[in-house]
Design a protein around this motif. Structure first.
Motif, PDB file in Angstrom:
ATOM      1  N   SER A   1       0.863  -1.175   0.000  1.00  0.00           N
ATOM      2  CA  SER A   1       0.000   0.000   0.000  1.00  0.00           C
ATOM      3  C   SER A   1       0.900   1.225   0.000  1.00  0.00           C
ATOM      4  O   SER A   1       1.891   1.282   0.733  1.00  0.00           O
ATOM      5  CB  SER A   1      -0.911   0.002   1.231  1.00  0.00           C
ATOM      6  OG  SER A   1      -1.763  -1.118   1.221  1.00  0.00           O
TER       7      SER A   1
ATOM      8  N   LEU B   1       1.460   5.677  -1.519  1.00  0.00           N
ATOM      9  CA  LEU B   1       1.052   6.892  -2.216  1.00  0.00           C
ATOM     10  C   LEU B   1       2.075   7.197  -3.301  1.00  0.00           C
ATOM     11  O   LEU B   1       3.278   7.182  -3.052  1.00  0.00           O
ATOM     12  CB  LEU B   1       0.991   8.075  -1.249  1.00  0.00           C
ATOM     13  CG  LEU B   1      -0.240   8.187  -0.347  1.00  0.00           C
ATOM     14  CD1 LEU B   1      -0.001   9.247   0.713  1.00  0.00           C
ATOM     15  CD2 LEU B   1      -1.472   8.534  -1.168  1.00  0.00           C
TER      16      LEU B   1
ATOM     17  N   ALA C   1      -3.438   6.906  -4.417  1.00  0.00           N
ATOM     18  CA  ALA C   1      -3.318   5.987  -3.284  1.00  0.00           C
ATOM     19  C   ALA C   1      -3.656   4.581  -3.756  1.00  0.00           C
ATOM     20  O   ALA C   1      -4.681   4.369  -4.417  1.00  0.00           O
ATOM     21  CB  ALA C   1      -4.264   6.401  -2.157  1.00  0.00           C
TER      22      ALA C   1
ATOM     23  N   GLU D   1      -3.961   0.474  -2.567  1.00  0.00           N
ATOM     24  CA  GLU D   1      -4.067  -0.527  -1.511  1.00  0.00           C
ATOM     25  C   GLU D   1      -4.545  -1.826  -2.124  1.00  0.00           C
ATOM     26  O   GLU D   1      -5.490  -1.829  -2.930  1.00  0.00           O
ATOM     27  CB  GLU D   1      -5.038  -0.094  -0.413  1.00  0.00           C
ATOM     28  CG  GLU D   1      -4.586   1.119   0.387  1.00  0.00           C
ATOM     29  CD  GLU D   1      -5.556   1.478   1.503  1.00  0.00           C
ATOM     30  OE1 GLU D   1      -6.636   0.845   1.599  1.00  0.00           O
ATOM     31  OE2 GLU D   1      -5.243   2.405   2.275  1.00  0.00           O
TER      32      GLU D   1
ATOM     33  N   ASP E   1      -7.760   6.016  -4.193  1.00  0.00           N
ATOM     34  CA  ASP E   1      -7.971   7.463  -4.142  1.00  0.00           C
ATOM     35  C   ASP E   1      -7.072   8.098  -5.190  1.00  0.00           C
ATOM     36  O   ASP E   1      -5.963   7.625  -5.453  1.00  0.00           O
ATOM     37  CB  ASP E   1      -7.624   8.013  -2.759  1.00  0.00           C
ATOM     38  CG  ASP E   1      -8.327   9.337  -2.450  1.00  0.00           C
ATOM     39  OD1 ASP E   1      -8.912   9.928  -3.378  1.00  0.00           O
ATOM     40  OD2 ASP E   1      -8.279   9.767  -1.279  1.00  0.00           O
TER      41      ASP E   1
ATOM     42  N   ARG F   1      -2.775  16.584  -4.797  1.00  0.00           N
ATOM     43  CA  ARG F   1      -1.920  15.977  -3.776  1.00  0.00           C
ATOM     44  C   ARG F   1      -2.376  16.295  -2.356  1.00  0.00           C
ATOM     45  O   ARG F   1      -2.478  15.386  -1.522  1.00  0.00           O
ATOM     46  CB  ARG F   1      -0.467  16.438  -3.975  1.00  0.00           C
ATOM     47  CG  ARG F   1       0.450  15.930  -2.873  1.00  0.00           C
ATOM     48  CD  ARG F   1       1.910  16.147  -3.172  1.00  0.00           C
ATOM     49  NE  ARG F   1       2.232  17.551  -3.406  1.00  0.00           N
ATOM     50  CZ  ARG F   1       3.487  18.011  -3.542  1.00  0.00           C
ATOM     51  NH1 ARG F   1       4.505  17.174  -3.484  1.00  0.00           N
ATOM     52  NH2 ARG F   1       3.700  19.288  -3.752  1.00  0.00           N
TER      53      ARG F   1
ATOM     54  N   VAL G   1      -5.503  14.288  -1.340  1.00  0.00           N
ATOM     55  CA  VAL G   1      -5.279  12.854  -1.134  1.00  0.00           C
ATOM     56  C   VAL G   1      -4.445  12.627   0.124  1.00  0.00           C
ATOM     57  O   VAL G   1      -4.726  11.704   0.910  1.00  0.00           O
ATOM     58  CB  VAL G   1      -4.613  12.226  -2.365  1.00  0.00           C
ATOM     59  CG1 VAL G   1      -4.268  10.761  -2.107  1.00  0.00           C
ATOM     60  CG2 VAL G   1      -5.522  12.351  -3.579  1.00  0.00           C
ATOM     61  N   LEU G   2      -3.443  13.469   0.362  1.00  0.00           N
ATOM     62  CA  LEU G   2      -2.634  13.327   1.573  1.00  0.00           C
ATOM     63  C   LEU G   2      -3.485  13.525   2.823  1.00  0.00           C
ATOM     64  O   LEU G   2      -3.284  12.846   3.843  1.00  0.00           O
ATOM     65  CB  LEU G   2      -1.481  14.332   1.551  1.00  0.00           C
ATOM     66  CG  LEU G   2      -0.341  14.033   0.576  1.00  0.00           C
ATOM     67  CD1 LEU G   2       0.654  15.195   0.559  1.00  0.00           C
ATOM     68  CD2 LEU G   2       0.365  12.742   0.960  1.00  0.00           C
TER      69      LEU G   2
ATOM     70  N   ARG H   1      -5.429  10.187   3.001  1.00  0.00           N
ATOM     71  CA  ARG H   1      -4.671   8.921   3.026  1.00  0.00           C
ATOM     72  C   ARG H   1      -3.267   9.124   3.563  1.00  0.00           C
ATOM     73  O   ARG H   1      -2.340   8.400   3.204  1.00  0.00           O
ATOM     74  CB  ARG H   1      -4.571   8.353   1.596  1.00  0.00           C
ATOM     75  CG  ARG H   1      -5.903   8.194   0.895  1.00  0.00           C
ATOM     76  CD  ARG H   1      -6.658   6.981   1.355  1.00  0.00           C
ATOM     77  NE  ARG H   1      -7.950   6.901   0.683  1.00  0.00           N
ATOM     78  CZ  ARG H   1      -8.789   5.880   0.809  1.00  0.00           C
ATOM     79  NH1 ARG H   1      -8.458   4.839   1.572  1.00  0.00           N
ATOM     80  NH2 ARG H   1      -9.962   5.884   0.191  1.00  0.00           N
TER      81      ARG H   1
ATOM     82  N   LEU I   1      -0.546   6.319   4.524  1.00  0.00           N
ATOM     83  CA  LEU I   1       0.147   5.444   3.585  1.00  0.00           C
ATOM     84  C   LEU I   1       1.574   5.944   3.345  1.00  0.00           C
ATOM     85  O   LEU I   1       1.843   7.139   3.373  1.00  0.00           O
ATOM     86  CB  LEU I   1      -0.599   5.391   2.243  1.00  0.00           C
ATOM     87  CG  LEU I   1      -1.993   4.758   2.265  1.00  0.00           C
ATOM     88  CD1 LEU I   1      -2.626   4.830   0.879  1.00  0.00           C
ATOM     89  CD2 LEU I   1      -1.918   3.310   2.721  1.00  0.00           C
TER      90      LEU I   1
END
Length: 413
Positions: A3, A5, A34, A36, A42, A46, A49-50, A53, A56
């Motif tokens: 998993s 990013l 992202a 997994e 996702d 940036r 998403v950060l 997630r 990760l």
């Protein structure tokens, strides 16, 4: 499965939900993906998403310049063995494809090589070829038989594809039984009997073992007629197999209309297709698979792309990797030629080697786009912009190629 990013300065999503008239590729600048369990969970800007997630692990602190979906090569003859370099030299000197075939070369030359090869030899050649395709950014390969020209030879090729399909370190393989490619020498005295045997014996045997997802037939003036092809393809459909058609490479003999009649997944080549044939394809939702490498090597005029566009036919671009007319393993080369020779736009060729190609293989919900829920088939490129993908580099510009989130070429940092 890791998993992680993946950060990128540009993400070409090919997601229709993100596409606009000004940006048909749905590009995200300064984005993140992202992953997994081998799937994309996702994707977006940036910081967003950060925030969602952030737990990760980052693949690298330095964003990749460009990330796209893994490329999908929707028309290849990948499990061939041997070489037809002598024929290629003759063709460069002016010999015609049909004349070479009539003299005992062409497809029949590859038939002899396949029949003589051991399963191990085919496996080794196919695996090496698929690895080279992966190094060029390809994560899914449609691969046809068609060089055995009898039940044993065709089955040998399809069994090699089955073994390759089980490997996770190669591109995913979509196998196609090219049921009618040419008449083998031993069957020329009774052409009708050969076609009947393919329809009544070989095709059901292959379907029963699930060795193919599609069945293809070569419909052209020096190949098979519509009347010969129709019963074979109809039988394939009745057995639950998809239909593909080589159509109009040298002459328009009704292959496009047959593909439309049968609801084929694709009609491939189409250097020769009428406006009526194009409209029939569009009405039936049949995609056109364009093969510019073969067109280039055969010195043919391009397909009537403007006619296909005007009719509303969805366009796919593929390598046609084969030992005779498209001796290449490079889908990026085909994209470069499609822009230069066919006049396709950069978005058209990228979509034609991702989302549209995946849809033509029945994989539109799995690969060919970057969006949550699809497989993490991704390519990080050492290129600043998607426009650079269609420049004829002659070398790979892929940094890392991921299938289901795991590298099949290059390395994750």
């Amino acid at each position: 499965m890791r998993s992680f990013l993946l950060l990128a300065r540009r993400i070409v999503t090919c997601d229709p939900a993100r596409a606009t008239e000004a940006d048909p590729l749905g590009v995200i600048e300064d984005g993140a993906i992202a992953v997994e369990g081998g799937a994309i969970v996702d994707v977006g800007p940036r910081e967003e998403v950060l925030a969602r997630r952030g737990g990760l692990a980052l693949v690298s602190g330095e964003p990749a310049p460009l990330v796209t979906p893994g490329l999908v090569d929707a028309h290849t003859h990948a499990p061939w063995v041997g070489s037809r370099d002598a024929e290629y030299a003759l063709r460069l000197a002016g010999a015609g494809y049909e004349a070479i075939a009539a003299a005992g070369g062409g497809i029949v030359s590859s038939m002899r090589a396949v029949r003589e090869a051991s399963p191990d030899e085919i496996d080794a050649t196919l695996s090496a070829r698929l690895r080279r395709m992966a190094s060029l950014g390809v994560t899914t390969v449609e691969a046809k038989s068609g060089y055995g020209l009898d039940e044993a030879g065709e089955t040998k090729q399809l069994e090699a594809l089955e073994r390759a399909s089980a490997r996770r370190d190669l591109p995913r393989v979509v196998p196609t039984f090219l049921a009618l490619h040419a008449i083998p020498p031993e069957a020329r005295a009774d052409r009708a009997a050969y076609i009947e045997a393919v329809r009544e014996r070989t095709l059901p045997a292959i379907a029963a073992r699930r060795l193919a997802r599609f069945v293809d037939v070569y419909v052209d003036r020096a190949a098979f007629s519509v009347d010969e092809a129709r019963p074979v393809l109809a039988r394939a459909a009745s057995l639950g197999l998809g239909v593909r058609v080589h159509a109009g490479q040298f002459a328009d003999v009704g292959g496009a209309e047959l593909a439309a009649e049968l609801g084929a997944a694709s009609a491939d080549h189409l250097e020769q297709v009428s406006p009526e044939g194009a409209r029939a394809l569009a009405r039936a939702g049949v995609r056109a698979v364009l093969l510019p490498v073969a067109c280039f090597t055969l010195r043919q005029d391009p397909p009537p792309v403007a006619v296909l566009r005007a009719a509303g036919v969805r366009l796919v671009v593929a390598s046609d990797a084969n030992p005779g007319t498209a001796p290449t393993e490079s889908l990026p080369l085909a994209l470069a030629l499609a822009v230069r020779m066919y006049g396709l736009t950069v978005p058209e060729v990228i979509l034609g080697a991702t989302r549209e190609a995946a849809a033509s293989l029945g994989l539109g919900d799995e690969v060919g786009v970057v969006r949550p829920g699809t497989r993490a088939d991704l390519v990080a490129w050492d290129l600043p912009h998607e426009n650079a993908l269609v420049q004829p580099w002659g070398v790979s510009r892929a940094r890392v190629v991921l299938r289901d989130g795991a590298p099949i070429a290059g390395d994750l940092a």
